[in-house]
Scaffold this motif. Structure first.
Motif, PDB file in Angstrom:
ATOM      1  N   VAL A  87       0.851  -1.199   0.000  1.00  0.00           N
ATOM      2  CA  VAL A  87       0.000   0.000   0.000  1.00  0.00           C
ATOM      3  C   VAL A  87       0.886   1.249   0.000  1.00  0.00           C
ATOM      4  CG1 VAL A  87      -1.770   1.280   1.273  1.00  0.00           C
ATOM      5  CG2 VAL A  87      -1.899  -1.200   1.140  1.00  0.00           C
ATOM      6  N   ARG A  88       1.932   1.218   0.830  1.00  0.00           N
ATOM      7  CA  ARG A  88       2.850   2.373   0.857  1.00  0.00           C
ATOM      8  C   ARG A  88       3.495   2.581  -0.503  1.00  0.00           C
ATOM      9  NH1 ARG A  88       1.150   5.653   3.226  1.00  0.00           N
ATOM     10  NH2 ARG A  88       2.985   6.861   2.777  1.00  0.00           N
ATOM     11  N   HIS A  89       3.901   1.494  -1.132  1.00  0.00           N
ATOM     12  CA  HIS A  89       4.569   1.581  -2.440  1.00  0.00           C
ATOM     13  C   HIS A  89       3.626   2.232  -3.469  1.00  0.00           C
ATOM     14  CE1 HIS A  89       6.972   0.612  -5.848  1.00  0.00           C
ATOM     15  NE2 HIS A  89       6.238  -0.395  -6.278  1.00  0.00           N
ATOM     16  N   LEU A  90       2.366   1.800  -3.479  1.00  0.00           N
ATOM     17  CA  LEU A  90       1.400   2.373  -4.423  1.00  0.00           C
ATOM     18  C   LEU A  90       1.247   3.870  -4.191  1.00  0.00           C
ATOM     19  CD1 LEU A  90      -1.530  -0.251  -4.437  1.00  0.00           C
ATOM     20  CD2 LEU A  90       0.216   0.083  -6.191  1.00  0.00           C
ATOM     21  N   ILE A  91       1.187   4.253  -2.923  1.00  0.00           N
ATOM     22  CA  ILE A  91       0.949   5.672  -2.604  1.00  0.00           C
ATOM     23  C   ILE A  91       2.214   6.490  -2.853  1.00  0.00           C
ATOM     24  CG2 ILE A  91       0.373   7.299  -0.757  1.00  0.00           C
ATOM     25  CD1 ILE A  91      -1.338   4.961   0.461  1.00  0.00           C
TER      26      ILE A  91
END
Ligand code: KIV
Ligand code: ZN
Length: 571
Positions: A87-91
């Motif tokens: 999720v962090r990577h996507l954001i």
């Protein structure tokens, strides 16, 4: 003799049906696609023997975006560090397109909710999906909690989510609540809990909340689920500020049917996975439901035309092979082996004109819509001839052709027979095979190449030449052929998937030669190629290049950044 069985049906009881004299859904017809939400990266991923690694998750995410999902549940970040990191990577890497909203699952406990919001920090938009189990069996046997206690848990979770969202006003928040195991919950109680959650969130028609009603375990016939959904639609408060969402599993094999009937019953939104991966027998298969709509003349609002890419990506990410008879997608679903079926298909196809309504016996949809062609359909028509053709090729080239290559070759032989209007001689068939697969005019040529093993991966470095334009690929993947195909796909900005590969020693020829043939899908269209050589890896690369020569693609080699496709992620 009296039959004695240990198979005792008295161990089970029928699931209750709903007396419902005002039932309206059976008279309705589907007319539009629901809102779709993919749960491949959450429910699907949670069900895998080996959960997806970060590059597989990204590959799946890109596929889901390209297919047209606008809501994608990307994980359960508070329960799983890899999900949190993803999720962090996507954001952080701004990988979420403007028209896509990510969704994450959370339990109803404060520390878990806080961690969920930490994962979502900085997201432009997000759906926070709260769930807790409400069924009698879960309340009584798993948690030992009363109805009021379970409701209070949901309400506290909803309050906590509202408070966390208020602390991060930069994100456009939406909320979803699932009374997990809804189909095992007393209906009036399920509505009571949903109403209590909705009372906290105070949604409006402009900013509706999602109430997701899962058949966590499918325990009844689909009509019972549809009744339950219709009942909730009629009794839930603030219906105009709520999207009713479905989340069916496939325990009885009716996950799609249940969702279809429940959409008739008033639901707005459907959660599921591509090709149905998920807990136990899987989640509702979005591909099947969308294709069912499509086959009824309804725009499914998803682009499933490149079915090979979907299959290949799902297989690669889940490490589960697709059943050959899987609806719309399986290898055999458009094949007719019976003579009478073939005859009927042939007659209908002969009468079908482009632009007309599809009305072909035995084929609910036009196979070309999902990248298959008629040759793959009429497998046996060509089979009589095919056996003979395969025999001739075997005699001349010392190789036994796999069935898919026989099928591919058959129309070339038929066209040759029509052109010459006489019996086609063996030598003509052999040289036709040669020109079609082994020495294909216009094929990109392969120069110096080498392969090496790095950890679990294979690295391929290859020099290539296309009409005088030299270029190089350098790629790592599992398997040399996969690495080569991905490298080529990235370099040519094409979506290339290896659908079939077959290799065998050449008999009666030069010592130790291997024959390799491949079937690849290029932007959804299949082509075959072959090669012979002493180095099987190099022969397989040449076979891919020979297959690619049949595809229609720009001959200019792009010099800029490579297009990112799911089949060709940057490793
Ligand atoms: O099947 C289920 O009930 C779920 C919920 C968490 C929505 O996956
Ligand atoms: Zn589920």
């Amino acid at each position: 003799m009296h039959f004695v069985s240990s198979f005792d049906h008295r161990k089970y009881r029928p699931s209750p049906v709903l007396p419902k004299p005002d039932r309206r859904w059976p008279d309705r017809q589907l007319t539009a696609a629901p809102r779709w939400c993919s749960v491949d990266l959450r429910d699907g991923n949670q069900a895998l023997i080996e959960p997806m690694n970060p590059s597989q998750k990204l590959e799946m995410f890109r596929l889901l975006v390209d297919v047209g999902f606008r809501e994608i549940e990307v994980g359960f970040p508070a329960a799983s560090q890899p999900d949190f990191d993803f999720v962090r990577h996507l954001i952080e890497d701004e990988l979420i397109p403007d028209d896509v909203t990510i969704q994450v699952l959370t339990q109803a406990r404060q520390p878990i909710i806080e961690r969920t919001f930490e994962a979502l920090r900085g997201a432009p938009r997000a759906v926070v999906h709260l769930y807790n189990s409400t069924s009698t069996v879960q309340r009584e046997r798993v948690f030992g909690l009363s109805r009021d206690q379970i409701k209070a848990l949901a309400v506290r979770g909803a309050e906590c989510i509202k408070a966390e969202a208020a602390r991060a006003p930069g994100t456009d928040w939406r909320f979803e609540y699932s009374p997990e195991s809804f189909t095992g919950t007393e209906l009036d109680y399920a509505v009571e809990v949903c109403d209590a959650v909705i009372e906290v969130w105070q949604p409006t028609p402009d900013k509706p909340a999602i109430i997701n009603l899962p058949a966590t375990v499918e325990v009844s016939t689909p009509n019972v689920y549809a009744d339950q959904i219709e009942w909730v639609c009629d009794h839930i408060a603030r219906r105009d500020s709520i999207l009713i969402s479905l989340h069916t599993h496939n325990d009885r094999g009716c996950g799609v049917a249940a969702a279809e009937l429940a959409v008739l019953a008033g639901a707005d939104r459907v959660e599921g996975t591509l090709l149905g991966n998920g807990e136990r027998t899987g989640n509702m298969d979005v591909v099947t439901m969308a294709m069912n709509l499509y086959s009824q003349g309804i725009d499914p609002q998803l682009d499933l035309a490149n079915m090979d890419r979907i299959i290949h990506t799902v297989e690669r990410c889940t490490q589960i092979r697709l059943h050959p008879r899987h609806p719309y997608a399986g290898e055999l679903v458009f094949a007719a082996f019976s003579g009478s079926h073939q005859d009927a298909i042939n007659k209908c196809l002969a009468q079908h004109n482009a632009g007309e309504i599809w009305d072909v016996a035995y084929l609910p949809i036009d196979p070309r819509d999902v990248g298959r062609d008629y040759q793959q359909v009429i497998r046996i028509n060509s089979q009589s001839g095919k056996g003979g053709v395969a025999y001739v090729v075997e005699q001349h080239h010392g190789v036994k052709l796999p069935r898919w290559l026989q099928v591919d070759f058959s129309p070339y032989v038929q066209a040759q027979a029509e052109r010459s209007a006489t019996e086609v001689q063996g030598s003509v068939i052999a040289s036709l095979f040669d020109r079609t697969y082994l020495t294909v005019p216009g094929a990109i040529t392969l120069g110096d190449s080498h392969v090496e093993r790095i950890d679990d991966d294979d690295r391929v470095v290859a020099a290539l030449d296309c009409d005088g334009q030299g270029f190089e690929i350098d790629r790592r993947a599992r398997g040399v052929l996969e690495a080569f195909a991905r490298g080529l796909a990235a370099r040519l900005e094409l979506d290339i998937v290896v659908v079939n590969e077959h290799r065998q020693p050449v008999f009666g020829g030069r010592d130790g030669e291997t024959f390799v043939c491949v079937q690849i899908s290029v932007d959804g269209h299949r082509h075959c190629g072959a090669a012979k050589g002493h180095d099987a890896a190099l022969a397989s690369f040449q076979a891919v290049l020979n297959a690619l020569a049949h595809a229609d693609y720009p001959r200019e080699i792009p010099t800029g950044a490579t297009r990112s496709t799911a089949s060709a992620p940057v490793s």
